[in-house]
Motif scaffolding. Sequence first.
Motif, PDB file in Angstrom:
ATOM      1  N   ASP A  91       0.829  -1.052   0.069  1.00 21.54           N
ATOM      2  CA  ASP A  91       0.000  -0.003  -0.188  1.00 21.54           C
ATOM      3  C   ASP A  91       0.963   1.100   0.038  1.00 21.54           C
ATOM      4  OD1 ASP A  91      -2.046   1.657  -0.025  1.00 21.54           O
ATOM      5  OD2 ASP A  91      -2.556   1.269   2.363  1.00 21.54           O
ATOM      6  N   LEU A  92       1.357   1.518  -1.150  1.00 18.96           N
ATOM      7  CA  LEU A  92       2.234   2.825  -1.378  1.00 18.96           C
ATOM      8  C   LEU A  92       1.810   3.611  -2.621  1.00 18.96           C
ATOM      9  CD1 LEU A  92       5.725   0.881  -1.053  1.00 18.96           C
ATOM     10  CD2 LEU A  92       4.781   2.297   0.630  1.00 18.96           C
ATOM     11  N   LYS A  93       2.087   4.847  -2.544  1.00 19.26           N
ATOM     12  CA  LYS A  93       1.462   5.654  -3.622  1.00 19.26           C
ATOM     13  C   LYS A  93       2.036   5.573  -4.945  1.00 19.26           C
ATOM     14  CE  LYS A  93       0.051  10.531  -4.324  1.00 19.26           C
ATOM     15  NZ  LYS A  93      -0.059  11.598  -3.647  1.00 19.26           N
ATOM     16  N   THR A  94       3.333   5.589  -5.166  1.00 15.85           N
ATOM     17  CA  THR A  94       3.834   5.334  -6.387  1.00 15.85           C
ATOM     18  C   THR A  94       5.004   4.441  -6.589  1.00 15.85           C
ATOM     19  OG1 THR A  94       5.694   6.977  -5.810  1.00 15.85           O
ATOM     20  CG2 THR A  94       3.735   8.021  -6.550  1.00 15.85           C
ATOM     21  N   MET A 114      19.142   0.272 -11.357  1.00 17.09           N
ATOM     22  CA  MET A 114      17.769   0.625 -11.376  1.00 17.09           C
ATOM     23  C   MET A 114      17.332   1.491 -12.413  1.00 17.09           C
ATOM     24  SD  MET A 114      15.372   1.964  -8.091  1.00 17.09           S
ATOM     25  CE  MET A 114      15.694   3.688  -8.783  1.00 17.09           C
ATOM     26  N   ASN A 115      17.949   2.734 -12.366  1.00 12.95           N
ATOM     27  CA  ASN A 115      17.534   3.825 -13.414  1.00 12.95           C
ATOM     28  C   ASN A 115      17.765   3.235 -14.897  1.00 12.95           C
ATOM     29  OD1 ASN A 115      16.709   5.598 -11.333  1.00 12.95           O
ATOM     30  ND2 ASN A 115      18.951   6.507 -11.150  1.00 12.95           N
ATOM     31  N   HIS A 116      18.606   2.512 -15.265  1.00  6.73           N
ATOM     32  CA  HIS A 116      18.871   2.235 -16.411  1.00  6.73           C
ATOM     33  C   HIS A 116      17.644   1.104 -16.824  1.00  6.73           C
ATOM     34  CE1 HIS A 116      20.783  -0.159 -20.021  1.00  6.73           C
ATOM     35  NE2 HIS A 116      20.461  -1.273 -19.202  1.00  6.73           N
ATOM     36  N   LEU A 117      17.300   0.452 -15.897  1.00  5.16           N
ATOM     37  CA  LEU A 117      16.158  -0.655 -16.120  1.00  5.16           C
ATOM     38  C   LEU A 117      14.891   0.200 -16.353  1.00  5.16           C
ATOM     39  CD1 LEU A 117      16.792  -3.153 -13.387  1.00  5.16           C
ATOM     40  CD2 LEU A 117      17.093  -3.515 -16.065  1.00  5.16           C
ATOM     41  N   ILE A 118      14.739   1.219 -15.445  1.00  7.12           N
ATOM     42  CA  ILE A 118      13.619   2.041 -15.706  1.00  7.12           C
ATOM     43  C   ILE A 118      13.648   2.708 -17.157  1.00  7.12           C
ATOM     44  CG2 ILE A 118      12.411   4.276 -15.050  1.00  7.12           C
ATOM     45  CD1 ILE A 118      13.284   3.402 -12.029  1.00  7.12           C
ATOM     46  N   GLY A 122      10.972   1.812 -20.422  1.00  6.05           N
ATOM     47  CA  GLY A 122      10.067   3.242 -20.363  1.00  6.05           C
ATOM     48  C   GLY A 122       8.985   3.178 -19.637  1.00  6.05           C
ATOM     49  N   LEU A 123       9.430   3.026 -18.185  1.00  3.99           N
ATOM     50  CA  LEU A 123       8.731   3.215 -17.038  1.00  3.99           C
ATOM     51  C   LEU A 123       8.535   4.101 -16.367  1.00  3.99           C
ATOM     52  CD1 LEU A 123       6.920   1.339 -14.935  1.00  3.99           C
ATOM     53  CD2 LEU A 123       9.149   1.082 -13.830  1.00  3.99           C
ATOM     54  N   ASP A 124       7.391   4.670 -16.044  1.00  5.88           N
ATOM     55  CA  ASP A 124       7.212   5.998 -15.367  1.00  5.88           C
ATOM     56  C   ASP A 124       6.943   5.816 -13.914  1.00  5.88           C
ATOM     57  OD1 ASP A 124       6.717   8.588 -14.199  1.00  5.88           O
ATOM     58  OD2 ASP A 124       4.927   8.807 -15.333  1.00  5.88           O
ATOM     59  N   PRO A 125       7.923   5.839 -13.017  1.00  2.00           N
ATOM     60  CA  PRO A 125       7.962   5.217 -11.598  1.00  2.00           C
ATOM     61  C   PRO A 125       7.176   6.375 -10.807  1.00  2.00           C
ATOM     62  CG  PRO A 125       9.996   6.458 -11.984  1.00  2.00           C
ATOM     63  CD  PRO A 125       9.511   6.153 -13.296  1.00  2.00           C
ATOM     64  N   SER A 126       7.058   7.583 -11.352  1.00  3.91           N
ATOM     65  CA  SER A 126       5.986   8.301 -10.587  1.00  3.91           C
ATOM     66  C   SER A 126       4.470   8.100 -10.612  1.00  3.91           C
ATOM     67  CB  SER A 126       6.210   9.850 -11.068  1.00  3.91           C
ATOM     68  OG  SER A 126       5.678  10.078 -12.230  1.00  3.91           O
ATOM     69  N   ALA A 127       4.184   7.319 -11.443  1.00  5.22           N
ATOM     70  CA  ALA A 127       2.694   6.881 -11.688  1.00  5.22           C
ATOM     71  C   ALA A 127       2.141   6.286 -10.374  1.00  5.22           C
ATOM     72  CB  ALA A 127       2.575   6.139 -12.955  1.00  5.22           C
ATOM     73  N   LYS A 137       2.509  -2.580 -14.397  1.00  8.96           N
ATOM     74  CA  LYS A 137       2.874  -3.383 -13.195  1.00  8.96           C
ATOM     75  C   LYS A 137       3.878  -4.412 -13.611  1.00  8.96           C
ATOM     76  CE  LYS A 137      -1.639  -2.464 -10.867  1.00  8.96           C
ATOM     77  NZ  LYS A 137      -2.756  -3.164 -10.384  1.00  8.96           N
ATOM     78  N   GLN A 138       3.855  -4.907 -14.769  1.00  3.70           N
ATOM     79  CA  GLN A 138       5.002  -5.935 -14.885  1.00  3.70           C
ATOM     80  C   GLN A 138       6.247  -5.287 -14.931  1.00  3.70           C
ATOM     81  OE1 GLN A 138       3.616  -8.975 -14.825  1.00  3.70           O
ATOM     82  NE2 GLN A 138       5.514  -9.947 -15.007  1.00  3.70           N
ATOM     83  N   LYS A 139       6.536  -4.054 -15.709  1.00  9.09           N
ATOM     84  CA  LYS A 139       7.449  -3.489 -15.623  1.00  9.09           C
ATOM     85  C   LYS A 139       8.261  -3.082 -14.241  1.00  9.09           C
ATOM     86  CE  LYS A 139       6.833  -1.244 -20.181  1.00  9.09           C
ATOM     87  NZ  LYS A 139       6.355  -0.161 -20.773  1.00  9.09           N
ATOM     88  N   THR A 140       7.581  -2.662 -13.462  1.00 12.41           N
ATOM     89  CA  THR A 140       7.682  -2.404 -12.232  1.00 12.41           C
ATOM     90  C   THR A 140       8.312  -3.697 -11.330  1.00 12.41           C
ATOM     91  OG1 THR A 140       6.103  -0.484 -12.282  1.00 12.41           O
ATOM     92  CG2 THR A 140       6.796  -1.352  -9.978  1.00 12.41           C
TER      93      THR A 140
END
Length: 302
Positions: A91-94, A114-118, A122-127, A137-140
């Motif tokens: 239960d976390l926001k982003t 981690m930043n390379h993987l993101i 093409g992941l937006d971790p702020s979502a 979710k799968q990318k995360t």
Amino acid sequence: MSKTVISVDHLTKDYGQGRGVFNVSLDIQEGEVFGYLGTNGSGKTTTIRHMMGFLKPDGGAVSVNGLNPWKNAPDVMKSVSYIPGEIAFPDLKTGTDFFRVQARFLGVRDFSYMNHLIDILGLDPSANLKRMSKGMKQKTAIVAALMGDRDILILDEPTTGLDPLMWETFLELIREEKAKGRTIFMSSHIFEEIEEVCDRVAIIHNGEIQSVLNLSQFRHSSVRTFQVEFSEEASAEAFCQRLPGSVQDGPRVRFDAAARDVDGAFQALDGLRVVSLSESHPDLEDYFMKTLQDSYAKEGLR
């Protein structure tokens, strides 16, 4: 001598009514990518949950780096990263909040990988974590697993929800992890991804191992498969009489021949009216379907 990293020894978990896994035995070697292929409900996830220490076996044993995952889960997790088949985030926001928690859990202090993987996914971790699409979710989950730089990756249907471009990107990540010497156990029901990255594959059906296949040997099998089309069915019938074991379908015939027997098989074509002749390469999907058909046939005899 290769080192066995994950050992599954006659593992049994019986949920009743034929559900579960039964006498499953597997040895996954250090540095290999091992595929686990089966239909939904075949027992893939149950096997993986025992590797992770989430389930206690009814019979048999599992070890990871020589440790019992059920009894020594914290120690096992020091060397294992995991992508679950069903992703449930805390239960976390982003995504960023989740990665911070994951980094503390994994002891990650350098965030460059981690930043390379993101970036490449093409992941937006702020979502918003709960509102992400299935693919996001799968990318995360992929980033959360790979950022830990662990020696063992246990992946349960890791490409679920990925589009074709991201699917290719993920397979390239697996190749990179293998090049680092990682040991990777990956369940799937997708033949192409197993063929693309795995060294060996086990086929599971109704909770039982049906076959364990070395994919390099499979691709370079000494037995070759040919298909010949004749101008009329009479020629096809004549050929089948000359070459027992051939399978006729109208004017077409499919036959297997070991390398040393190919010349003899071709001699059986002499005097017959051939339209075309082609060689087909070993196909994992065909092998899988034949394995299941053989399994159903055995079940019918019980």
